[in-house]
Design an enzyme around this catalytic site. Structure first.
Site, mmCIF file in Angstrom:
data_model
loop_
_atom_site.group_PDB
_atom_site.id
_atom_site.type_symbol
_atom_site.label_atom_id
_atom_site.label_comp_id
_atom_site.label_asym_id
_atom_site.label_seq_id
_atom_site.Cartn_x
_atom_site.Cartn_y
_atom_site.Cartn_z
ATOM 1 N N TYR A 72 0.887 -1.260 -0.094
ATOM 2 C CA TYR A 72 0.058 0.089 0.025
ATOM 3 C C TYR A 72 0.816 1.247 -0.104
ATOM 4 O O TYR A 72 1.726 1.439 0.753
ATOM 5 C CB TYR A 72 -0.939 0.023 1.381
ATOM 6 C CG TYR A 72 -1.483 1.201 1.679
ATOM 7 C CD1 TYR A 72 -2.411 1.906 0.796
ATOM 8 C CD2 TYR A 72 -1.466 1.652 2.905
ATOM 9 C CE1 TYR A 72 -2.980 3.181 1.120
ATOM 10 C CE2 TYR A 72 -2.170 2.772 3.186
ATOM 11 C CZ TYR A 72 -2.896 3.555 2.366
ATOM 12 O OH TYR A 72 -3.805 4.693 2.897
ATOM 13 N N ASP A 98 -1.171 -6.228 9.840
ATOM 14 C CA ASP A 98 -2.248 -5.410 9.441
ATOM 15 C C ASP A 98 -3.318 -6.074 8.822
ATOM 16 O O ASP A 98 -3.142 -6.607 7.714
ATOM 17 C CB ASP A 98 -1.517 -4.122 8.401
ATOM 18 C CG ASP A 98 -2.769 -3.148 8.199
ATOM 19 O OD1 ASP A 98 -3.980 -3.702 8.004
ATOM 20 O OD2 ASP A 98 -2.489 -2.024 7.949
ATOM 21 N N ILE A 150 -6.660 -5.460 8.429
ATOM 22 C CA ILE A 150 -7.821 -4.510 8.271
ATOM 23 C C ILE A 150 -8.710 -5.079 7.118
ATOM 24 O O ILE A 150 -9.927 -4.717 7.058
ATOM 25 C CB ILE A 150 -7.585 -3.119 7.894
ATOM 26 C CG1 ILE A 150 -6.875 -2.772 6.647
ATOM 27 C CG2 ILE A 150 -6.760 -2.515 9.281
ATOM 28 C CD1 ILE A 150 -6.737 -1.430 6.135
ATOM 29 N N LYS A 177 -12.584 -0.743 6.526
ATOM 30 C CA LYS A 177 -12.898 -1.471 5.353
ATOM 31 C C LYS A 177 -13.953 -2.557 5.549
ATOM 32 O O LYS A 177 -14.934 -2.676 4.835
ATOM 33 C CB LYS A 177 -11.531 -2.191 4.956
ATOM 34 C CG LYS A 177 -10.264 -1.089 4.836
ATOM 35 C CD LYS A 177 -10.392 -0.235 3.632
ATOM 36 C CE LYS A 177 -9.171 0.784 3.891
ATOM 37 N NZ LYS A 177 -9.354 1.881 2.731
#
Lengths: 458, 458
Positions: free
Chosen positions: B143, B228, B230, B271
């Site tokens: 990202y 992470d 998410i 998300k």
């Protein structure tokens, strides 16, 4: 295996200021359930006018229901994460900033960056203005949280501008120059002056003279000024003696010079509107590079869009906010006078103040010696024996032992009276133990009365 | 006069990823008002199930009205600023984390730190684990925001773990070892591996094998793992193939070793529940020193108490959240298949995926040469001529030119169809211009089909 930041004490939260909170949490005063508990007087929280907000919300439920003209905007808000912020909130905030400053300063929403409270705003300003190992000068006494907010993650240093009780803790040119020299001795590059106006913990607004010293100094040294003005709407003298740094610079006709780009203001609704839980703060800067960098940094500290909507609705009712602020100032003033007159009867004086949610209280005559060790002993007595969590000057980096910050707006009047009564009993018990010592102190008062708040019944 | 952070480009926001957004904002597609405008496919936003939240709120208005059992708690919330967070929210979040992980992992609310979104959570983790000049290893592609989130203010370095299309961008032990050696060559101390699982931008969950490589590597090198997660509730295959790092470590019986204290998970509702505007994220760490430091740091990134209350109420309706997640996964899967099959008809393949709000799309055959310059040229064509803001692999630090991330959940089905039609026309126009070149590429496909998503109609 962890970072220095995670493992060292550089967050500053081991100070008495925070330790006092911990003691309070373990034994909180409650009139019925725990009448011998500790009264929390270490929290600069404003509960005095929350009922006005409650009444407003009862009549304006759309603000909570996330509706505009009866239509839900939940969908838009749930998805809204533009770090430029919700335009209606920014527009209302600049109007509020202008109104608090008597509309003497014009504000532009494009110079405003929203942050999750002033804590984030202050850290972001330091990240924008200084590199690790550079320094900001701060007048003492200053809010204990600044060691965390300005230094901890930024690795920037704080050099104190030492103010003293001899002139009511006013900033002087020589104190500024001495701080600068001290930074030079420490081989620290000074990037600016950081101040709170009104001052936390003094509860006083800066005079025109003090502001001019700082402006002259910053212009000469070509450094920044960050003015944390989160208590600006608590100023309760009338007409308000609050002068924003922006106004002071304009009045010197320096707003067309490069100094103007080095003037930055931090604000929040936490104190002035009594809503710290909602985390709405902002940076207002004349420097477009700072605004741009701070906006990108605000990714780390975005305000919930739900709250951006609510607060924009509350602020858009200008009639209400005007009424709120007027009533709030009246209530703060009344509370402050209640504390000042109560303490006076106990033989304890407060620095003359006109703002804030606290008084800066002189207990030097209660110290057994003029040392911070004695201050600490007194503080421990007061918190554990008297049952009041007040914050000692040492945690505010005050240069003189014996001063304490006492908050008065986070409790009921009844609780404040309990605290005052406890103080009286405590001081009497000390006095009877040291009658002779006390009488010598009274003499010291007489010559200094002008700096104190001796008209509690105004 | 400003800091390096404010004046340099180290925030990483000059990448095509962010530039594409700017282009979109200037000329946004609208079916009626601007049908020739740019379709935003660069935003990993989830609009697919927001109607379910709207229906829930219509029936549960107390959550918005800040009422519990009919009584307003506005006053308490307005004042609530304890950085330990609102206990009901923390309790609900750990239940949610457990549920998404099939209740195979037990979560303790005392190990959870609330933050204003995962952006803040990730930065805080780096501040806690690494000093300036130390490094984290990240699998590529990653990202684009991580350059800002992990590096910018922390001054920590990212060293890529280079993954390639040859094995569907899977992490291998040799890639991990090579990244470690690269860090050593750069004289950077490696503090950990940072990964997204499910991956952004790949839209894939990590396999048990990949997780085991990372675990073995972290145990051996005595470094941290930040996972992470998410996108964990967007996983749409059934049964879910998502394995949390916590589960993987437990399955290796390493949860009683010191490695356990170096495992940290980042989460957010942005998300999975489609509410990025509300800024609710968290850190979950097994390390008490990290939890303690991160909690103090959360002063800079507190979640609005108004929103803490709302989200705790939504999550407490377990029946609803279960329904929401099931329906949401169904809708994500349908959307993803719509994109994959549409692109397939245009001769464009996607990496086989099972999670996320995007596909990782192979456009290598549309490049005029195997270079990032050619990728940039193609990207510019697609954004300005075709009118699609898709994000080029270079902005994700992909090591091979020609891959793009295409988001599909931030628009209506109609708009997605517009985007697919535009892609088809564009690819045809290229194909007719380079018939010969194309035929050679088709040969390349055949040998690699297994790595691609070729069953769009499941």
């Amino acid at each position: 295996m962890l970072s220095r930041k995670a493992t060292s004490d550089s967050h500053g939260q081991d100070s008495f200021y925070f330790l006092g909170w911990e003691a309070y949490v373990k034994n909180p005063y409650d009139r019925l359930k725990n009448p011998a508990g500790i009264v929390q007087m270490g929290l600069a929280e404003n509960q005095l006018s929350v009922h006005l907000l409650e009444s407003w919300l009862a009549k304006n439920s759309d603000a909570l229901m996330l509706k505009t003209n009866g239509e839900s905007v939940f969908r838009e808000l749930a998805l809204f994460q533009d770090y430029h912020g919700f335009p209606p909130l920014k527009n209302e905030l600049v109007k509020l900033l202008a109104r608090i400053r008597g509309n003497k300063v014009k504000f532009d929403p494009n110079k405003l960056v929203l942050t999750a409270g002033a804590t984030a705003a202050n850290e972001t300003m330091i990240f924008c203005l200084a590199d690790p190992g550079e320094a900001f000068l701060l007048p003492t006494p200053y809010y204990p949280g600044f060691d965390r907010d300005l230094k901890w993650r930024t690795e920037v240093e704080i050099v104190p501008i030492t103010c003293s009780s001899s002139n009511g803790f006013r900033i002087t040119m020589s104190a500024l120059e001495e701080a600068y020299r001290q930074a030079q001795r420490l081989q620290l590059k000074v990037k600016g002056v950081f101040m709170t106006n009104p001052s936390n913990p003094l509860g006083t607004t800066m005079t025109r003279e003090e502001l001019n010293y700082i402006i002259t100094f910053a212009a000469e040294k070509r450094i920044h000024i960050i003015s944390d003005e989160i208590y600006s709407a608590t100023v309760f003298d009338s007409p308000s003696s609050f002068i924003s740094i922006l106004e002071a610079v304009m009045d010197r006709n320096l707003d067309k010079t490069d100094l103007w780009n080095r003037i930055h203001v931090v604000y929040s609704i936490s104190k002035d509107l009594g809503m710290p839980g909602f985390r709405v703060g902002c940076i207002y800067s004349n420097n477009q590079t700072v605004v741009s960098a701070a906006t990108k940094m605000s990714s780390f500290e975005l305000v919930s869009s739900q709250t951006q909507f609510l607060i924009s609705k509350i602020l858009s009712d200008m009639k209400f906010t005007r009424k709120y602020m007027k009533e709030n100032q009246k209530r703060i003033k009344k509370r402050k006078e209640m504390l000042v007159s109560g303490l006076k009867l106990a033989g304890v004086r407060c620095l003359k103040s006109n703002a804030g949610l606290f008084c800066w209280v002189d207990m030097r005559h209660l110290l057994v010696s003029n040392t911070f060790e004695a201050e600490k002993n007194l503080w421990e007595k007061i918190i554990f024996e008297v049952g009041l969590n007040i914050s000692p000057g040492s945690s505010f980096h005050c240069s003189e032992p014996g001063w304490f910050r006492i908050c008065f707006a986070n409790m009921t009047e009844e609780t404040l009276q309990v605290a005052i009564r406890r103080t009286k009993v405590f001081v009497q018990s000390i006095s009877s133990n040291s009658q002779q010592r006390r009488s010598s102190i009274i003499g010291r008062w007489v010559s200094k009365l002008s700096a104190y708040d001796h008209e509690p019944h105004r």
